[in-house]
Design a protein around this motif. Structure first.
Motif, PDB file in Angstrom:
ATOM      1  N   GLU A   1       0.543  -1.293   0.140  1.00 56.98           N
ATOM      2  CA  GLU A   1       0.596   0.055  -0.360  1.00 56.98           C
ATOM      3  C   GLU A   1       0.869   1.260  -0.101  1.00 56.98           C
ATOM      4  OE1 GLU A   1      -2.504  -0.305   3.252  1.00 56.98           O
ATOM      5  OE2 GLU A   1      -3.762  -2.435   2.487  1.00 56.98           O
ATOM      6  N   VAL A   2       2.219   1.064   0.527  1.00 58.45           N
ATOM      7  CA  VAL A   2       2.940   2.639  -0.398  1.00 58.45           C
ATOM      8  C   VAL A   2       2.730   2.571  -1.511  1.00 58.45           C
ATOM      9  CG1 VAL A   2       5.455   3.088  -0.106  1.00 58.45           C
ATOM     10  CG2 VAL A   2       4.445   1.573   1.824  1.00 58.45           C
ATOM     11  N   GLU A   3       2.186   3.921  -1.189  1.00 64.93           N
ATOM     12  CA  GLU A   3       2.503   4.892  -2.852  1.00 64.93           C
ATOM     13  C   GLU A   3       4.063   6.077  -2.613  1.00 64.93           C
ATOM     14  OE1 GLU A   3      -0.960   6.952  -2.310  1.00 64.93           O
ATOM     15  OE2 GLU A   3      -2.353   5.017  -2.686  1.00 64.93           O
ATOM     16  N   ALA A   4       3.969   5.991  -4.218  1.00 68.14           N
ATOM     17  CA  ALA A   4       5.373   6.739  -4.129  1.00 68.14           C
ATOM     18  C   ALA A   4       4.517   8.351  -4.120  1.00 68.14           C
ATOM     19  CB  ALA A   4       5.782   6.158  -5.628  1.00 68.14           C
ATOM     20  N   SER A   5       5.410   9.136  -4.193  1.00 68.92           N
ATOM     21  CA  SER A   5       4.962  10.618  -4.027  1.00 68.92           C
ATOM     22  C   SER A   5       6.549  11.832  -4.093  1.00 68.92           C
ATOM     23  CB  SER A   5       4.158  10.806  -2.380  1.00 68.92           C
ATOM     24  OG  SER A   5       6.023  11.178  -2.072  1.00 68.92           O
ATOM     25  N   LEU A   6       6.151  12.659  -5.219  1.00 69.88           N
ATOM     26  CA  LEU A   6       6.739  13.542  -6.019  1.00 69.88           C
ATOM     27  C   LEU A   6       7.033  15.015  -5.529  1.00 69.88           C
ATOM     28  CD1 LEU A   6       9.552  14.005  -7.484  1.00 69.88           C
ATOM     29  CD2 LEU A   6       7.815  14.423  -9.682  1.00 69.88           C
ATOM     30  N   ILE A   7       7.603  15.049  -4.257  1.00 69.27           N
ATOM     31  CA  ILE A   7       7.518  16.670  -4.140  1.00 69.27           C
ATOM     32  C   ILE A   7       8.553  17.207  -4.397  1.00 69.27           C
ATOM     33  CG2 ILE A   7       8.145  18.388  -2.216  1.00 69.27           C
ATOM     34  CD1 ILE A   7       7.397  15.634  -0.082  1.00 69.27           C
ATOM     35  N   CYS A   8       7.832  18.557  -5.162  1.00 72.74           N
ATOM     36  CA  CYS A   8       8.460  19.894  -6.429  1.00 72.74           C
ATOM     37  C   CYS A   8       9.618  20.327  -5.355  1.00 72.74           C
ATOM     38  CB  CYS A   8       7.668  20.233  -6.493  1.00 72.74           C
ATOM     39  SG  CYS A   8       7.085  19.180  -8.040  1.00 72.74           S
ATOM     40  N   PHE A   9      10.846  20.359  -6.080  1.00 76.04           N
ATOM     41  CA  PHE A   9      11.664  21.536  -4.599  1.00 76.04           C
ATOM     42  C   PHE A   9      11.210  22.895  -5.706  1.00 76.04           C
ATOM     43  CE2 PHE A   9      15.595  23.546  -4.549  1.00 76.04           C
ATOM     44  CZ  PHE A   9      15.952  23.352  -2.605  1.00 76.04           C
ATOM     45  N   LYS A  10      11.407  24.026  -4.532  1.00 75.39           N
ATOM     46  CA  LYS A  10      11.250  24.890  -4.666  1.00 75.39           C
ATOM     47  C   LYS A  10      12.521  25.501  -3.985  1.00 75.39           C
ATOM     48  CE  LYS A  10       6.081  25.374  -3.845  1.00 75.39           C
ATOM     49  NZ  LYS A  10       5.017  25.514  -3.018  1.00 75.39           N
ATOM     50  N   ASP A  11      13.017  27.149  -4.647  1.00 74.38           N
ATOM     51  CA  ASP A  11      13.850  27.786  -4.422  1.00 74.38           C
ATOM     52  C   ASP A  11      13.316  28.906  -3.257  1.00 74.38           C
ATOM     53  OD1 ASP A  11      15.703  26.955  -6.393  1.00 74.38           O
ATOM     54  OD2 ASP A  11      14.635  28.150  -7.523  1.00 74.38           O
ATOM     55  N   PRO A  12      14.313  28.538  -1.823  1.00 76.65           N
ATOM     56  CA  PRO A  12      14.293  29.600  -0.825  1.00 76.65           C
ATOM     57  C   PRO A  12      14.107  30.704  -1.312  1.00 76.65           C
ATOM     58  CG  PRO A  12      15.684  28.406  -0.416  1.00 76.65           C
ATOM     59  CD  PRO A  12      15.450  28.063  -1.932  1.00 76.65           C
ATOM     60  N   PRO A  13      12.923  31.908  -0.817  1.00 78.47           N
ATOM     61  CA  PRO A  13      13.423  32.847  -0.502  1.00 78.47           C
ATOM     62  C   PRO A  13      14.472  33.687  -0.400  1.00 78.47           C
ATOM     63  CG  PRO A  13      12.039  32.131   1.314  1.00 78.47           C
ATOM     64  CD  PRO A  13      12.462  31.290   0.767  1.00 78.47           C
ATOM     65  N   VAL A  14      14.579  35.064  -1.684  1.00 82.49           N
ATOM     66  CA  VAL A  14      16.024  35.669  -0.495  1.00 82.49           C
ATOM     67  C   VAL A  14      16.085  36.146   0.423  1.00 82.49           C
ATOM     68  CG1 VAL A  14      17.546  36.729  -1.733  1.00 82.49           C
ATOM     69  CG2 VAL A  14      16.436  36.313  -3.170  1.00 82.49           C
ATOM     70  N   PRO A  15      17.493  35.984   1.294  1.00 82.02           N
ATOM     71  CA  PRO A  15      17.276  35.867   2.853  1.00 82.02           C
ATOM     72  C   PRO A  15      18.142  37.879   3.017  1.00 82.02           C
ATOM     73  CG  PRO A  15      18.601  34.575   2.000  1.00 82.02           C
ATOM     74  CD  PRO A  15      18.045  34.838   1.210  1.00 82.02           C
ATOM     75  N   TRP A  16      17.335  38.326   2.345  1.00 82.83           N
ATOM     76  CA  TRP A  16      17.222  39.906   2.341  1.00 82.83           C
ATOM     77  C   TRP A  16      17.634  40.464   3.887  1.00 82.83           C
ATOM     78  CZ3 TRP A  16      18.270  41.599  -2.418  1.00 82.83           C
ATOM     79  CH2 TRP A  16      18.044  41.836  -3.453  1.00 82.83           C
ATOM     80  N   THR A  17      17.924  40.202   4.136  1.00 78.68           N
ATOM     81  CA  THR A  17      17.069  40.278   5.993  1.00 78.68           C
ATOM     82  C   THR A  17      19.254  40.336   6.930  1.00 78.68           C
ATOM     83  OG1 THR A  17      14.975  40.058   6.976  1.00 78.68           O
ATOM     84  CG2 THR A  17      16.841  39.957   8.821  1.00 78.68           C
ATOM     85  N   GLY A  18      18.913  38.907   6.546  1.00 79.75           N
ATOM     86  CA  GLY A  18      20.385  38.455   6.698  1.00 79.75           C
ATOM     87  C   GLY A  18      21.292  39.809   5.453  1.00 79.75           C
ATOM     88  N   ILE A  19      21.470  39.587   4.516  1.00 80.30           N
ATOM     89  CA  ILE A  19      21.933  40.128   3.158  1.00 80.30           C
ATOM     90  C   ILE A  19      22.256  41.552   3.650  1.00 80.30           C
ATOM     91  CG2 ILE A  19      22.403  40.964   0.993  1.00 80.30           C
ATOM     92  CD1 ILE A  19      20.869  38.954  -0.143  1.00 80.30           C
ATOM     93  N   TRP A  20      21.382  42.605   4.124  1.00 81.33           N
ATOM     94  CA  TRP A  20      21.533  43.903   4.620  1.00 81.33           C
ATOM     95  C   TRP A  20      22.663  44.016   6.082  1.00 81.33           C
ATOM     96  CZ3 TRP A  20      20.848  47.830   2.066  1.00 81.33           C
ATOM     97  CH2 TRP A  20      19.894  47.611   1.268  1.00 81.33           C
ATOM     98  N   LEU A  21      21.864  42.994   6.771  1.00 86.30           N
ATOM     99  CA  LEU A  21      23.014  42.594   8.136  1.00 86.30           C
ATOM    100  C   LEU A  21      24.739  42.128   7.530  1.00 86.30           C
ATOM    101  CD1 LEU A  21      20.924  40.477  10.396  1.00 86.30           C
ATOM    102  CD2 LEU A  21      21.513  43.153  10.973  1.00 86.30           C
ATOM    103  N   ILE A  22      24.536  41.844   7.228  1.00 88.35           N
ATOM    104  CA  ILE A  22      26.037  41.713   6.970  1.00 88.35           C
ATOM    105  C   ILE A  22      26.632  42.755   6.229  1.00 88.35           C
ATOM    106  CG2 ILE A  22      27.652  39.876   5.403  1.00 88.35           C
ATOM    107  CD1 ILE A  22      26.091  38.014   5.535  1.00 88.35           C
TER     108      ILE A  22
END
Length: 675
Positions: free
Chosen positions: A630-651
Motif C-alpha cells: 500500500e506504500v504509494e510513491a509521491s513526488l515533492i517538487c523542490f522550491k527555491d527558498p526566498p532571498v534572505p534580504w535581512t541577512g544580506i543587509w545585516l552582513i
C-alpha cells in the motif's frame, strides 16, 4: 536550583518507569500459554486469537515504542542457551579446594559461543543464530568413592592377566551400575552429570571392556576409561589406563600414549594440584563441546512422518546371508528409543520399510557400481618395496548416479513413492565380489543429506588404519549394523559423529577420538550400536535448533525490510502498528520460553513454543507485506527558498562598520604623526 533538582528527579522517575515497563513480565501470559499448551499440544491454532483484551493491552505496552529495528535485531541475535553441567569429584585424593580451582579455570577459559553446522545448505553459513553457554556446578562425592573402590578391587582380583595387553580388561557394567544409582538420586535436576573417579593406586593397571570376549590375533578389543550412559551422565576413571587410540599411520584426533593427554593426568610423573586441575578443566570443556553442544551434521527440518527405506541390492541368492545385516536389529535400535521418547518430537512417527533387489535384474545398479569403482596403489615392504593396486567405490559419484536415477531405481525395485514426510533411502550393495571394496577406501557406510550408501563383499575383515593400545584395529567388513545406525543418525537427525566438531577458528572440521570409545555408534573403536543420551538429545535438539534458527533469521529479514521502509511508524498505519507491536512482543516472548525450555532439556515444551511462534511470525510477515503493497510513491517538487534580504543587509552593515573603524584608526594614526 530547586527547579533543576525537581526536574532531575522527575526525569529519573520517568526513566525508571520506562525501564520497569520494558523488563517486567506480562502478568497472566505465562499462565495462558501453559494452559494453551495442554489444550493444543501441537500448536495448530493461533494463540493470539484467544488472548483477552487485557493481555493484548499488556502486549501493546510491554516494549517501549522507541526501540528501532536494529535494537530488535540485536535482541534476537543475543538469544543464548545456558546448559548445566554438574561435575562430581569422586575420591579422597581430590583436595577440598579442587571445586573452586576447577570452576576458576573454566570460567577463565569459557565464553558464549554459537551452535554450528558441519555441512550447511548452500545459502546458510556454518554458524547458527543461537548461542550457548556453560553453567558449571562442581562438588565432591566422598561417599561414592568407598563403594566404587570395593567393586573395582573385587573385579581386579577375579580378572586374569592378559598375554596380549599389560592392561587388565574389566567390565564397565559394575562401576556403571553404582554411578547410575547415584545419578538416579539427583533426579529430576536438569543438566548433565560428569563424574571424575580418582580411586587411588591399584595393584594392577586396568581399563574397561565394553563388550563380551577378549582380544585375539584377528580381533582387537579397544579398552577405554570413559562411559556415556543412556541417562544424562558421563564418568571418567582417571586411574584407568593409560590407553591410546587413534590413527595408526597418519591423521588427526589421536589419543597419544603417555602422560600428555588429560585422560592420563594421573599417570607418569606426579603433577602439581593446579596442573592436574587444568587437565581436568580441559576434559570438562571438551566434553561440553562434543557431548553437550555438538555441531549439527546437517540442518534438520521438522517432519511429522519419518520413513527409512532399507534397499538391499544382493548379488545372488547366497548373498541373502543376514549375519551382520539384521534389518530388525537396526530397526529395534531406533524404535526402542522412539517408544521411550528418546528420538521423536510431538506427533512424529517413525517407520521402516525393507525392499530387496537382485543385482542381476537391476541394470542401473551395475552401472552405478561400475562407474564408481576407482583404483589406488599402496606401498608395502616385503622382501622389497612392492606396489599393490586396490579398488574402492567413489561414494560421491555413486550418490550422484543414484540421485539422478531415482525414478528408474524405484521402478526396478518396485517400491512406491512416498507423498508425505521425510524419506531416507538406505542403499546396501551386497556384492558377489571376493576382494575388499570399501567406500572412499575407508568406510563401510557413508551418510549424505538425502540418502545412506553402504557396501559389503564376500571379504570378511581387513586391517584398518587405526590402532588401539598398540594393536591395529580390524574392521569386520561383513558387519554393517553399527555403521548403518551411525549413518542413519547423521542423515535423518543430523547427529554428528563423536569425533567430529566444527571449529570457527580453524574454519574446518576438527577430528578428536577422545570420546569415541564406549557407548557410541560412531568411529572404529567402539563395538556398541546402542545410543547414549548424547545421540538421543542431539537428535531432538537439532530439529529444534534448526527451527529456532529459521525463526530468528526470518524475523531479522522482516525487521530489515521495515528499516528499509523508514521504520514501523512510517510503514504501518495506526491499527496495524498496534497489532504489529502485540504480535512482535508475543513472538519474542515465545522464543524466550523456547530457549528456556531447551535449557531445561524440555524438548516437547520447546517444540510447542516454536510451533506456536510460527503463527505470530507469519502474521508479522503478512502485516509488513500488505503495508508495503500500500506504500504509494509521491513526488515533492523542490522550491527555491526566498532571498534572505535581512541577512544580506545585516552582513552589509557589518562590513561597512568594520570598514569605518579601520579608516578611523588610520586617520588617528596620521594625526599623531603630525604632532
Amino acid at each position: 536550583m530547586a527547579v533543576t533538582t525537581t526536574a532531575f528527579f522527575l526525569l529519573l522517575i520517568l526513566t525508571a518507569a520506562i525501564a520497569t515497563t520494558s523488563s517486567a513480565p506480562i502478568l497472566g501470559l505465562d499462565t495462558f500459554l501453559t494452559h494453551q499448551s495442554r489444550l493444543d499440544r501441537q500448536a495448530t491454532n493461533d494463540s493470539f486469537l484467544s488472548l483477552s483484551s487485557t493481555l493484548r493491552n499488556s502486549l501493546s505496552h510491554s516494549t517501549p515504542l522507541s526501540h528501532t529495528p536494529h535494537s530488535l535485531i540485536s535482541s534476537l541475535l543475543s538469544l543464548s542457551l545456558p546448559l548445566s553441567l554438574h561435575v562430581r569429584l569422586v575420591g579422597s585424593s581430590f583436595p577440598s579446594s579442587s571445586a573452586s580451582l576447577l570452576s576458576f579455570f573454566l570460567s577463565a577459559s569459557q565464553s558464549s559461543n554459537h551452535f554450528h553446522v558441519i555441512a550447511p545448505y548452500e545459502i546458510h553459513s556454518h554458524r547458527l543464530a543461537v548461542q550457548h553457554s556453560l553453567h558449571l556446578d562442581v562438588s565432591h562425592s566422598p561417599s561414592l568413592a568407598s563403594q566404587l573402590s570395593k567393586t573395582l578391587n573385587s573385579e581386579l582380583e577375579k580378572t586374569p592377566s592378559s598375554l596380549r595387553s599389560p592392561l587388565l580388561s574389566i567390565p564397565y557394567d559394575p562401576i556403571d551400575q553404582i554411578i547410575k544409582q547415584d545419578f538416579e538420586k539427583e533426579k529430576p535436576v536438569p543438566g548433565v552429570y560428569l563424574y571424575f573417579l580418582n580411586l587411588g593406586p591399584q595393584s594392577k593397571p586396568y581399563a574397561y571392556n565394553y563388550g563380551s570376549g577378549d582380544s585375539s590375533a584377528a580381533f582387537t578389543k579397544c579398552l577405554g576409561s570413559i562411559w556415556t550412559g543412556k541417562d544424562r551422565y558421563i564418568w571418567i576413571d582417571l586411574g584407568a589406563g593409560p590407553v591410546d587410540y587413534g590413527p595408526a599411520l597418519s591423521g588427526d584426533g589421536v589419543l597419544p600414549r603417555g602422560e600428555f593427554h588429560p585422560l592420563a593426568a594421573l599417570h607418569g610423573r606426579p603433577k602439581a594440584q593446579k596442573a592436574l586441575l587444568a587437565d581436568l578443566a580441559s576434559l570438562v570443556w571438551s566434553a561440553y563441546q562434543v557431548l553437550l553442544v555438538p555441531s549439527l551434521r546437517i540442518p534438520v527440518q521438522f517432519e511429522n512422518s519419518l520413513i527409512v527405506q532399507f534397499i538391499h541390492v544382493y548379488g545372488s541368492e547366497g548373498s541373502k546371508d543376514s549375519s551382520g545385516l539384521d534389518w530388525k536389529s537396526i530397526e529395534r535400535t531406533f524404535m526402542d528409543e522412539a517408544h521411550d521418547n528418546g528420538l521423536l518430537l510431538g506427533d512424529q512417527s517413525l517407520r521402516f520399510k525393507t525392499y530387496r533387489v537382485s543385482y542381476s535384474e537391476c541394470p542401473i545398479c551395475s552401472f552405478a557400481i561400475s562407474r564408481s569403482i576407482n583404483s589406488y596403489t599402496s606401498r608395502f615392504l616385503f622382501d622389497n618395496y612392492t606396489l599393490i593396486a586396490s579398488e574402492y567405490l567413489d561414494s560421491k559419484r555413486l550418490h550422484q548416479i543414484l540421485s539422478d536415477s531415482a525414478e528408474e531405481f524405484r521402478r526396478v525395485a518396485g517400491f512406491p513413492e512416498e507423498d508425505f514426510g521425510r524419506v531416507l533411502p538406505v542403499y546396501v550393495f551386497d556384492l558377489d565380489y571376493s576382494m575388499l571394496l570399501l567406500l572412499d577406501r575407508y568406510h563401510q557406510s557413508v551418510a549424505f543429506k538425502d540418502m545412506v550408501i553402504a557396501v559389503r563383499t564376500k571379504n570378511t575383515q581387513t586391517v584398518s588404519d587405526y590402532s588401539c593400545n598398540g594393536r591395529h584395529v580390524f574392521t569386520q567388513t561383513r558387519e554393517l549394523e553399527r555403521p548403518l545406525v551411525g549413518s542413519i543418525l547423521q542423515s535423518m537427525w543430523g547427529v554428528s559423529p563423536t569425533h567430529m566438531l566444527w571449529s570457527p577458528r580453524h574454519n574446518t572440521t576438527l577430528v578428536d577420538y577422545t570420546w569415541s570409545v564406549g557407548q557410541t555408534p560412531f568411529g572404529p573403536f567402539s563395538e556398541v550400536s546402542s545410543l547414549s543420551f548424547v545421540q538421543k538429545d542431539a537428535a531432538r535438539r537439532n530439529v529444534l535448533l534448526t527451527s529456532l534458527n529459521y525463526s530468528i533469521t526470518s524475523a531479522v529479514d522482516v525487521l530489515e525490510s521495515i528499516a528499509a521502509h523508514g521504520g514501523e511508524r512510517k510503514l504501518l498505519k495506526s491499527s496495524r502498528h498496534v497489532e504489529f507491536v502485540q504480535r512482535w512482543n508475543l513472538f519474542k516472548y515465545k522464543l524466550d520460553k523456547a530457549v528456556s525450555a531447551l535449557s531445561h532439556l524440555d524438548f516437547e515444551m520447546a517444540l510447542y513454543y516454536l510451533r506456536s511462534s510460527d503463527h505470530d511470525l507469519y502474521a508479522i510477515h503478512s502485516l509488513v507485506y500488505h503495508a508495503s503493497q500500500e506504500v504509494e510513491a509521491s513526488l515533492i517538487c523542490f522550491k527555491d527558498p526566498p532571498v534572505p534580504w535581512t541577512g544580506i543587509w545585516l552582513i552589509a552593515l557589518a562590513f561597512l562598520f568594520v570598514f569605518y573603524l579601520s579608516k578611523q584608526q588610520k586617520l588617528f594614526r596620521n594625526k599623531s604623526k603630525q604632532f
